[in-house]
Motif scaffolding. Structure first.
Motif, PDB file in Angstrom:
ATOM      1  N   GLN A   1     -20.018  35.576 -26.692  1.00  0.00           N
ATOM      2  CA  GLN A   1     -20.413  34.172 -26.665  1.00  0.00           C
ATOM      3  C   GLN A   1     -21.776  33.988 -25.994  1.00  0.00           C
ATOM      4  OE1 GLN A   1     -16.899  32.995 -24.589  1.00  0.00           O
ATOM      5  NE2 GLN A   1     -15.730  32.536 -26.445  1.00  0.00           N
ATOM      6  N   ILE A   2     -22.032  34.744 -24.927  1.00  0.00           N
ATOM      7  CA  ILE A   2     -23.329  34.672 -24.241  1.00  0.00           C
ATOM      8  C   ILE A   2     -24.443  35.163 -25.157  1.00  0.00           C
ATOM      9  CG2 ILE A   2     -24.686  35.625 -22.323  1.00  0.00           C
ATOM     10  CD1 ILE A   2     -22.033  35.655 -20.698  1.00  0.00           C
ATOM     11  N   LEU A   3     -24.194  36.238 -25.894  1.00  0.00           N
ATOM     12  CA  LEU A   3     -25.197  36.753 -26.828  1.00  0.00           C
ATOM     13  C   LEU A   3     -25.515  35.735 -27.921  1.00  0.00           C
ATOM     14  CD1 LEU A   3     -23.982  40.455 -27.257  1.00  0.00           C
ATOM     15  CD2 LEU A   3     -25.922  39.642 -25.908  1.00  0.00           C
ATOM     16  N   LEU A   4     -24.499  35.018 -28.384  1.00  0.00           N
ATOM     17  CA  LEU A   4     -24.715  33.981 -29.390  1.00  0.00           C
ATOM     18  C   LEU A   4     -25.499  32.810 -28.809  1.00  0.00           C
ATOM     19  CD1 LEU A   4     -21.149  33.886 -31.020  1.00  0.00           C
ATOM     20  CD2 LEU A   4     -23.215  34.843 -32.043  1.00  0.00           C
ATOM     21  N   GLU A   5     -25.099  32.345 -27.631  1.00  0.00           N
ATOM     22  CA  GLU A   5     -25.759  31.200 -27.012  1.00  0.00           C
ATOM     23  C   GLU A   5     -27.209  31.501 -26.640  1.00  0.00           C
ATOM     24  OE1 GLU A   5     -24.825  28.102 -26.488  1.00  0.00           O
ATOM     25  OE2 GLU A   5     -22.749  28.216 -27.175  1.00  0.00           O
ATOM     26  N   SER A   6     -27.496  32.764 -26.338  1.00  0.00           N
ATOM     27  CA  SER A   6     -28.861  33.134 -25.944  1.00  0.00           C
ATOM     28  C   SER A   6     -29.738  33.466 -27.147  1.00  0.00           C
ATOM     29  CB  SER A   6     -28.819  34.347 -25.005  1.00  0.00           C
ATOM     30  OG  SER A   6     -28.295  35.484 -25.673  1.00  0.00           O
ATOM     31  N   GLY A   7     -29.160  33.492 -28.343  1.00  0.00           N
ATOM     32  CA  GLY A   7     -29.938  33.774 -29.548  1.00  0.00           C
ATOM     33  C   GLY A   7     -30.125  35.247 -29.835  1.00  0.00           C
ATOM     34  N   LEU A   8     -29.491  36.122 -29.061  1.00  0.00           N
ATOM     35  CA  LEU A   8     -29.600  37.554 -29.335  1.00  0.00           C
ATOM     36  C   LEU A   8     -28.790  37.947 -30.569  1.00  0.00           C
ATOM     37  CD1 LEU A   8     -29.558  38.909 -25.694  1.00  0.00           C
ATOM     38  CD2 LEU A   8     -31.266  39.509 -27.428  1.00  0.00           C
ATOM     39  N   LEU A   9     -27.822  37.126 -30.940  1.00  0.00           N
ATOM     40  CA  LEU A   9     -27.073  37.295 -32.180  1.00  0.00           C
ATOM     41  C   LEU A   9     -26.952  35.927 -32.852  1.00  0.00           C
ATOM     42  CD1 LEU A   9     -24.178  39.695 -31.061  1.00  0.00           C
ATOM     43  CD2 LEU A   9     -26.101  40.287 -32.553  1.00  0.00           C
ATOM     44  N   PRO A  10     -26.842  35.893 -34.181  1.00  0.00           N
ATOM     45  CA  PRO A  10     -26.772  34.612 -34.889  1.00  0.00           C
ATOM     46  C   PRO A  10     -25.349  34.063 -34.946  1.00  0.00           C
ATOM     47  CG  PRO A  10     -26.794  36.410 -36.475  1.00  0.00           C
ATOM     48  CD  PRO A  10     -26.938  37.058 -35.105  1.00  0.00           C
ATOM     49  N   GLY A  11     -25.240  32.740 -35.074  1.00  0.00           N
ATOM     50  CA  GLY A  11     -23.938  32.119 -35.229  1.00  0.00           C
ATOM     51  C   GLY A  11     -23.482  31.413 -33.972  1.00  0.00           C
ATOM     52  N   ALA A  12     -22.212  30.984 -33.985  1.00  0.00           N
ATOM     53  CA  ALA A  12     -21.645  30.238 -32.859  1.00  0.00           C
ATOM     54  C   ALA A  12     -20.132  30.452 -32.840  1.00  0.00           C
ATOM     55  CB  ALA A  12     -21.959  28.753 -32.989  1.00  0.00           C
ATOM     56  N   MET A  13     -19.514  30.085 -31.709  1.00  0.00           N
ATOM     57  CA  MET A  13     -18.068  30.185 -31.572  1.00  0.00           C
ATOM     58  C   MET A  13     -17.430  28.802 -31.519  1.00  0.00           C
ATOM     59  SD  MET A  13     -16.689  33.150 -31.637  1.00  0.00           S
ATOM     60  CE  MET A  13     -17.391  34.817 -31.725  1.00  0.00           C
ATOM     61  N   LEU A  14     -16.360  28.627 -32.289  1.00  0.00           N
ATOM     62  CA  LEU A  14     -15.568  27.406 -32.279  1.00  0.00           C
ATOM     63  C   LEU A  14     -14.203  27.693 -31.648  1.00  0.00           C
ATOM     64  CD1 LEU A  14     -16.201  26.265 -35.976  1.00  0.00           C
ATOM     65  CD2 LEU A  14     -17.548  25.697 -33.943  1.00  0.00           C
ATOM     66  N   ARG A  15     -13.462  26.635 -31.369  1.00  0.00           N
ATOM     67  CA  ARG A  15     -12.083  26.810 -30.916  1.00  0.00           C
ATOM     68  C   ARG A  15     -11.284  27.547 -31.983  1.00  0.00           C
ATOM     69  NH1 ARG A  15      -9.784  22.961 -27.598  1.00  0.00           N
ATOM     70  NH2 ARG A  15      -7.882  24.239 -27.809  1.00  0.00           N
ATOM     71  N   ASN A  16     -10.301  28.318 -31.537  1.00  0.00           N
ATOM     72  CA  ASN A  16      -9.397  28.949 -32.486  1.00  0.00           C
ATOM     73  C   ASN A  16      -8.804  27.889 -33.406  1.00  0.00           C
ATOM     74  OD1 ASN A  16      -9.852  31.387 -31.172  1.00  0.00           O
ATOM     75  ND2 ASN A  16      -7.955  31.280 -29.975  1.00  0.00           N
ATOM     76  N   GLN A  17      -8.571  28.276 -34.640  1.00  0.00           N
ATOM     77  CA  GLN A  17      -8.113  27.318 -35.641  1.00  0.00           C
ATOM     78  C   GLN A  17      -6.808  26.633 -35.223  1.00  0.00           C
ATOM     79  OE1 GLN A  17      -7.446  28.834 -39.750  1.00  0.00           O
ATOM     80  NE2 GLN A  17      -9.253  27.623 -40.238  1.00  0.00           N
ATOM     81  N   ASN A  18      -5.942  27.372 -34.522  1.00  0.00           N
ATOM     82  CA  ASN A  18      -4.671  26.780 -34.089  1.00  0.00           C
ATOM     83  C   ASN A  18      -4.776  26.051 -32.754  1.00  0.00           C
ATOM     84  OD1 ASN A  18      -4.829  28.825 -32.202  1.00  0.00           O
ATOM     85  ND2 ASN A  18      -3.049  29.965 -32.942  1.00  0.00           N
ATOM     86  N   LEU A  19      -6.002  26.004 -32.195  1.00  0.00           N
ATOM     87  CA  LEU A  19      -6.283  25.297 -30.934  1.00  0.00           C
ATOM     88  C   LEU A  19      -5.476  25.840 -29.762  1.00  0.00           C
ATOM     89  CD1 LEU A  19      -6.532  21.603 -32.193  1.00  0.00           C
ATOM     90  CD2 LEU A  19      -8.333  23.314 -32.001  1.00  0.00           C
ATOM     91  N   LYS A  20      -5.119  27.123 -29.833  1.00  0.00           N
ATOM     92  CA  LYS A  20      -4.365  27.759 -28.759  1.00  0.00           C
ATOM     93  C   LYS A  20      -5.065  29.015 -28.266  1.00  0.00           C
ATOM     94  CE  LYS A  20       0.178  26.233 -30.478  1.00  0.00           C
ATOM     95  NZ  LYS A  20       1.501  26.705 -30.978  1.00  0.00           N
ATOM     96  N   PHE A  21      -4.877  29.326 -26.980  1.00  0.00           N
ATOM     97  CA  PHE A  21      -5.340  30.606 -26.447  1.00  0.00           C
ATOM     98  C   PHE A  21      -4.488  31.711 -27.065  1.00  0.00           C
ATOM     99  CE2 PHE A  21      -5.131  34.102 -23.387  1.00  0.00           C
ATOM    100  CZ  PHE A  21      -6.480  34.314 -23.126  1.00  0.00           C
ATOM    101  N   MET A  22      -5.123  32.790 -27.502  1.00  0.00           N
ATOM    102  CA  MET A  22      -4.421  33.874 -28.166  1.00  0.00           C
ATOM    103  C   MET A  22      -4.644  35.175 -27.408  1.00  0.00           C
ATOM    104  SD  MET A  22      -5.462  32.889 -32.078  1.00  0.00           S
ATOM    105  CE  MET A  22      -4.088  33.752 -32.820  1.00  0.00           C
ATOM    106  N   CYS A  23      -3.583  35.916 -27.151  1.00  0.00           N
ATOM    107  CA  CYS A  23      -3.674  37.151 -26.380  1.00  0.00           C
ATOM    108  C   CYS A  23      -2.652  38.151 -26.924  1.00  0.00           C
ATOM    109  CB  CYS A  23      -3.421  36.856 -24.911  1.00  0.00           C
ATOM    110  SG  CYS A  23      -3.575  38.294 -23.831  1.00  0.00           S
TER     111      CYS A  23
END
Length: 227
Positions: A90-112
């Motif tokens: 997520q940090i790499l995406l936010e800093s522009g070192l990688l393209p794209g972005a992160m959204l909430r999981n489709q089911n809106l739940k933490f997954m482990c």
């Protein structure tokens, strides 16, 4: 080989990364506090998972504005391998070192739980010890792991073979089942699953160890074989 494990306030997978590099792989590793970091002299940089700055604003957003990101960009330009896992991705995406972005999981739940991944590109410094299309078992642990990019970016990722890992069964809604991508230069990898949590059979899988072994093998080929 010497690894730097960057620690932000809220990082909680930094010790896992440290263990993977130092104990499982058997190489040198240092835990580097982000405010005191000097990344010169390290052969690879690891950005661990967790909740940097409590995931305020967006996951990785505040960490991406810290001074160490300037160093990360400089090291990336030099060709130093950089691995960002989960919040690190997520940090790499936010800093522009990688393209794209992160959204909430489709089911809106933490997954482990463990997920099966497909190695889509084994011609990288991070995946050379895997077989092409090898199925590996690596755990996930995230709430915002739904990778998103526009159609143009997705086409570019596919064209340049930058999609490194995909989910065999997509758990979070990520575009094109993407679990991990690499930059065009081939030295910055971001992935949501945690290879550092799968480096010993005792952990239910040692499939993640090959990622760190790949980094070591490629470093040795570059720095030892040619010495």
């Amino acid at each position: 080989m010497k690894f730097a494990v960057v620690v932000f306030p809220g990082s909680n997978c930094d010790r896992d990364m440290y263990y993977a590099a130092k104990d499982a792989l058997g190489e040198e590793a240092d835990l580097i506090w982000y405010k005191e970091a000097n990344l010169d002299g390290y052969d690879a940089i690891l950005i661990p998972g967790g909740f940097s700055y409590g995931d305020y604003l967006r996951s990785g957003a505040i960490a991406s504005t810290s001074d160490i990101v300037t160093q990360l960009k400089q090291q990336a330009e030099k060709g130093v391998p950089i691995l960002g896992v989960c919040n690190g991705f997520q940090i790499l995406l936010e800093s522009g070192l990688l393209p794209g972005a992160m959204l909430r999981n489709q089911n809106l739940k933490f997954m482990c739980h463990f997920e099966e991944l497909v190695v889509e590109n084994n011609q990288t410094i991070f995946t050379s010890e895997y077989e092409q299309e090898e199925i590996v078992s690596i755990p996930i642990a995230h709430n915002e792991g739904n990778y998103y990019c526009d159609d143009e970016t997705r086409a570019k990722l596919e064209e340049n073979n930058q999609i490194v890992f995909t989910y065999k069964t997509n758990p979070n809604g990520s575009v094109s089942d993407i679990a991990g991508i690499i930059n065009e230069k081939g030295n910055v990898l971001g992935m949501m699953p945690h290879p550092e949590r799968a480096v010993e059979a005792l952990l239910s899988s040692d499939d993640g160890l090959k990622l760190f072994q790949s980094m070591l093998v490629n470093w040795r080929e570059k720095h030892v074989a040619g010495a």
